[in-house]
Structure formats: C-alpha cells, structure tokens
Design a protein around this motif. Structure first.
Motif, PDB file in Angstrom:
ATOM      1  N   CYS A 138       0.832  -1.213   0.000  1.00  0.00           N
ATOM      2  CA  CYS A 138       0.000   0.000   0.000  1.00  0.00           C
ATOM      3  C   CYS A 138       0.861   1.255   0.000  1.00  0.00           C
ATOM      4  CB  CYS A 138      -0.932  -0.003   1.217  1.00  0.00           C
ATOM      5  SG  CYS A 138      -2.243  -1.237   1.121  1.00  0.00           S
ATOM      6  N   PHE A 141       1.960   1.749  -3.474  1.00  0.00           N
ATOM      7  CA  PHE A 141       0.859   2.211  -4.317  1.00  0.00           C
ATOM      8  C   PHE A 141       0.505   3.675  -4.055  1.00  0.00           C
ATOM      9  CE2 PHE A 141      -0.791  -2.421  -4.318  1.00  0.00           C
ATOM     10  CZ  PHE A 141       0.135  -2.761  -5.297  1.00  0.00           C
ATOM     11  N   ALA A 142       0.896   4.186  -2.905  1.00  0.00           N
ATOM     12  CA  ALA A 142       0.646   5.605  -2.614  1.00  0.00           C
ATOM     13  C   ALA A 142       1.522   6.517  -3.467  1.00  0.00           C
ATOM     14  CB  ALA A 142       0.876   5.884  -1.136  1.00  0.00           C
ATOM     15  N   GLN A 207       5.973   1.093  -8.074  1.00  0.00           N
ATOM     16  CA  GLN A 207       4.691   0.454  -8.362  1.00  0.00           C
ATOM     17  C   GLN A 207       4.877  -1.047  -8.593  1.00  0.00           C
ATOM     18  OE1 GLN A 207       2.595   2.230 -11.672  1.00  0.00           O
ATOM     19  NE2 GLN A 207       1.283   0.451 -11.954  1.00  0.00           N
ATOM     20  N   MET A 248     -11.487   8.289 -11.513  1.00  0.00           N
ATOM     21  CA  MET A 248     -10.142   8.821 -11.697  1.00  0.00           C
ATOM     22  C   MET A 248      -9.931   9.293 -13.128  1.00  0.00           C
ATOM     23  SD  MET A 248      -8.358   8.928  -8.954  1.00  0.00           S
ATOM     24  CE  MET A 248      -6.782   9.203  -9.736  1.00  0.00           C
ATOM     25  N   ARG A 252      -9.082  13.211 -13.758  1.00  0.00           N
ATOM     26  CA  ARG A 252      -7.636  13.460 -13.867  1.00  0.00           C
ATOM     27  C   ARG A 252      -7.329  14.776 -14.588  1.00  0.00           C
ATOM     28  NH1 ARG A 252      -4.836   9.458 -18.317  1.00  0.00           N
ATOM     29  NH2 ARG A 252      -6.234   9.873 -20.060  1.00  0.00           N
ATOM     30  N   TRP A 279      -2.468   6.092  -9.948  1.00  0.00           N
ATOM     31  CA  TRP A 279      -3.649   5.647  -9.212  1.00  0.00           C
ATOM     32  C   TRP A 279      -4.733   5.163 -10.163  1.00  0.00           C
ATOM     33  CZ3 TRP A 279      -3.443  10.595  -5.730  1.00  0.00           C
ATOM     34  CH2 TRP A 279      -2.444  10.416  -4.763  1.00  0.00           C
ATOM     35  N   LEU A 282      -3.725   1.683 -11.283  1.00  0.00           N
ATOM     36  CA  LEU A 282      -3.938   0.685 -10.235  1.00  0.00           C
ATOM     37  C   LEU A 282      -5.417   0.333 -10.102  1.00  0.00           C
ATOM     38  CD1 LEU A 282      -1.437   1.994  -7.532  1.00  0.00           C
ATOM     39  CD2 LEU A 282      -1.248  -0.117  -8.871  1.00  0.00           C
ATOM     40  N   ALA A 283      -6.282   1.341 -10.188  1.00  0.00           N
ATOM     41  CA  ALA A 283      -7.724   1.073 -10.136  1.00  0.00           C
ATOM     42  C   ALA A 283      -8.139   0.233 -11.340  1.00  0.00           C
ATOM     43  CB  ALA A 283      -8.507   2.385 -10.101  1.00  0.00           C
TER      44      ALA A 283
END
Length: 395
Positions: A138, A141-142, A207, A248, A252, A279, A282-283
């Motif tokens: 996590c 991923f941030a 990532q 997102m 964006r 992000w 990742l989603a």
C-alpha cells in the motif's frame, strides 16, 4: 499422479490473467506502433480508448502474476524440502539475459526490469507477516517517489525542477529512419536511458515492487487456490474498482488543471500528473483482475478460458510479437508506422491476437512448453533432461 483440482484451477486462472495481460499489452504496442506513435502523435478515439483501457494496466497485471509465480516456485520447492532461493536468483539472471537480447530489438522490453526487481522478492520473502507485506504494498501504491518529487519541485529544489530526463530520447530518430545495425547499436544503451528514466521519474519501479508484494501475499493466502472463499468481497470490490477507475479517469484532467493554477511549475505538475495516472492504472488493474477472475469463477468461464494457453507461453509470444511487428513499423523494415491509421492497427492487432490464441492451443497440444520457456527451464536446472514434446516421458 493427478493433481488436486484446486491446484489445477489455481494455475489455470493465473494463466488466464497472464494471457489477458499479454494480449492487452500487445494491443497497446500495436496501437502505439511499438513506440513510434509518440514521434508523430495523432490522437483519436481508437488510440485514446485502447490506451485508457489497457495502457499501464496490462503491464501491472504481468507484474502481479510475476510476484505470484515467485511464490509458486518457492512453495513447491519448500514442499519437497528444497531451498529454491539460489536457483531462483540464477533463474532471474537468465531472464535478465533474455530480456537484454530482446531489448536490442525493442527497447520497450519489460523483461529486464521485472527480472532485476525480482531479486527484491528473495529479500521480502523472509518477512513472514502478510500484514506487513500488504502495508508495504500500500505504501508503494501511494506513490512515495512521486510525492517526494512533487513536494521537492513545489519547494523549489533544483534537482526536482530540471528537465525530465525521460523526455531526452536519442533513439527515436534511429527507429524512424535508421538501419538495423543502427537500431541494435542505439538499443545497446543510449536508447534504453529514456525508458529507465521514465521508470524512475514516473514511479514505475516502486509500483512494480508493490505489485510483487501483493502477488506474493495472494499466493501465501491461497487466494487463487480457493476462489469460492473470496466471492463475497469480490462482488463488492469489482464495482468499486470499476467506479474508482472511471472516477479517476474523469477527474484526472480537472485535477491537473486545478493543480496547474497553483503555479508550482512544470516539474511539480508533471509529478502530480504521474501520480494521478498511477492511481488510475492501479484502479484499472484491480478492475480487470477482478473481472477476469469473476468470469472464470462463474458460468462465463468459456469467455476467458482460451486465454490460458497464451498465458503459458507469455515469454515466447512477448518476444515473438516484437520480432514480427517491430520490423513492420520501424524505418529499417516496412516503415508502416505512418501508413496504417489507428483503425488498421487495431484490426491487425485483434486478428494477430486471435491468431496467437489459436497457435498457443495448437502448440500446447503437442509440446509441454513454449520454446523460450523450455530453454529458460533447461538453463535454470542446467539439464537437458526436461521433456519438450507431449509424448516425451517426464523427467
């Protein structure tokens, strides 16, 4: 001796995920003419749709599967009472060498990067706490490296406000008009620099590490082995991932424009844009993974089952794709990068993907491994006593 059904299903669904990622990444490569699209960029609905759906997501799925594959190898060896660490390190070195040879043809090769970062798995595998590994994933991923760049650039740090090194590309003119020898020579090092700077400047390395950790935890918790156990939360997670990806995507550009009004400069804006896109990727990765698993775990398995075969030949097909299509697009070959429009490239890509799926099934009906997978296995175990044909006895 027959394998337990759970084991077969676990490997099957992962092969399907890998096959889906391979075909999706192939479509991205075709639409971007193996990177030459960016030299004469012509945005359109087809290219933008393919990029929005698959760019960054397919690559991430392959990284996730890589982390899981590490667990499978280590777990099976441990079950036999064998420590596979040294052999896995040797296996990574071989894979790095394969990636190096492939990168001479196509500098966008990801095999080298995946292999090099794979050594981190040997270290984190010693951490027995899955919660700690998930927390580390996590954190990755941030986007910590991008946040540091953003804050440093906004604060006026000189190192963070320079020109993006990934934008300096000595290779592109060679790809457009150079001969084969010039392409091979520039890809030896100069052409690779912009790619690796991209991985650093856009947070890709961190990532990938997060995806490796997540794949390792999914293996340890037997996620793929018993999909029934996760059906409840997956039914909730799938629409959440879809909604998050759509949100997102829609936000964006407004977020980018809003940040630009703060006046922190181009470097900070670049880091902010990269963070938003990471992000989003990742989603999107979560959505595609959950969707493919849901299809596999339901009545629509027939839709995704054909992808298992190319998923078992990922390395061979990934390299074969470049060997066939790079000469089609590049200047030393047919130079079709500016002749085929997006619709033609998409049609060719879909037809080629279908052909690969059919060829994979034909091949695996006769052989146990893809040719490059077999060579990789032979070199890993330093033995030719590994059956290649289906009718050959098991070693």
């Amino acid at each position: 001796m027959n394998q337990p059904r759970a084991s077969l299903d676990r490997l099957d669904v992962v092969d399907i995920l890998r096959g889906f990622a391979l075909m999706a990444l192939f479509l991205v490569h075709i639409i971007e003419s193996y990177e030459l699209f960016w030299a004469t960029e012509k945005p359109g609905i087809i290219s933008e749709t393919v990029f929005a759906l698959f760019m960054g997501k397919s690559f991430s799925l392959l990284a996730l599967c890589f982390g899981f594959s590490f667990f499978i190898l280590m777990d099976r060896a441990a079950a036999r009472g064998v420590d596979f660490s040294a052999r896995f390190a040797w296996r990574l070195l071989i894979l790095f060498g394969i990636g190096f040879l492939h990168s001479l043809i196509y500098r966008g090769d990801i095999i080298q990067t995946l292999a090099a970062l794979g050594f981190v798995l040997l270290l984190v595998n010693r951490v027995r706490s899955n919660r700690l590994l998930l927390a580390a994933a996590c954190f990755c991923f941030a986007g910590p490296s991008l946040i540091v760049q953003l804050v440093a650039a906004a604060s006026g740090a000189a190192w963070a406000n320079g020109v993006a090194l990934s934008s300096v590309d000595p290779g592109m003119p060679i790809y457009l008009s150079g001969d084969l020898w010039q392409v091979l020579r520039v890809n030896l090092w100069q052409g690779q620099q912009s790619k690796y700077w991209f991985f650093v400047e856009y947070g890709r390395l961190v990532q990938i590490l997060g995806l490796y950790l997540l794949g390792l935890v999914l293996g340890r918790t037997r996620f793929f082995e018993d999909l029934a156990r996760s059906r409840g939360w997956r039914r909730v997670a799938l629409p959440l991932a879809a909604g998050g990806a759509v949100l997102m995507f829609l936000l964006r550009e407004p977020l980018r424009l809003a940040f630009a009004t703060l006046g922190y400069g181009a470097a900070a804006e670049r880091a902010c844009w990269a963070l938003i896109n990471m992000w989003l990727d990742l989603a999107g990765t979560a959505f595609w993974a959950l969707l493919v698993i849901a299809l596999y775990d339901g009545r629509a398995r027939w839709l995704v089952q054909p992808l298992a075969a190319p998923g078992r030949l990922t390395l061979t097909f990934y390299i074969l794709q470049s060997a066939v299509f790079v000469p089609l697009f590049y200047g030393y070959g047919l130079g079709l990068y500016d002749d085929w429009n997006a619709a033609t490239r998409l049609s060719v890509g879909l037809a080629a993907a279908a052909l690969q799926i059919g060829a994979a099934h034909w091949w695996l009906a006769r052989f146990r491994y893809g040719p490059i997978e077999w060579v990789w296995r032979v070199l890993t175990y330093r033995s030719l006593d590994i059956p290649f044909r289906r009718n050959a006895p098991s070693a």
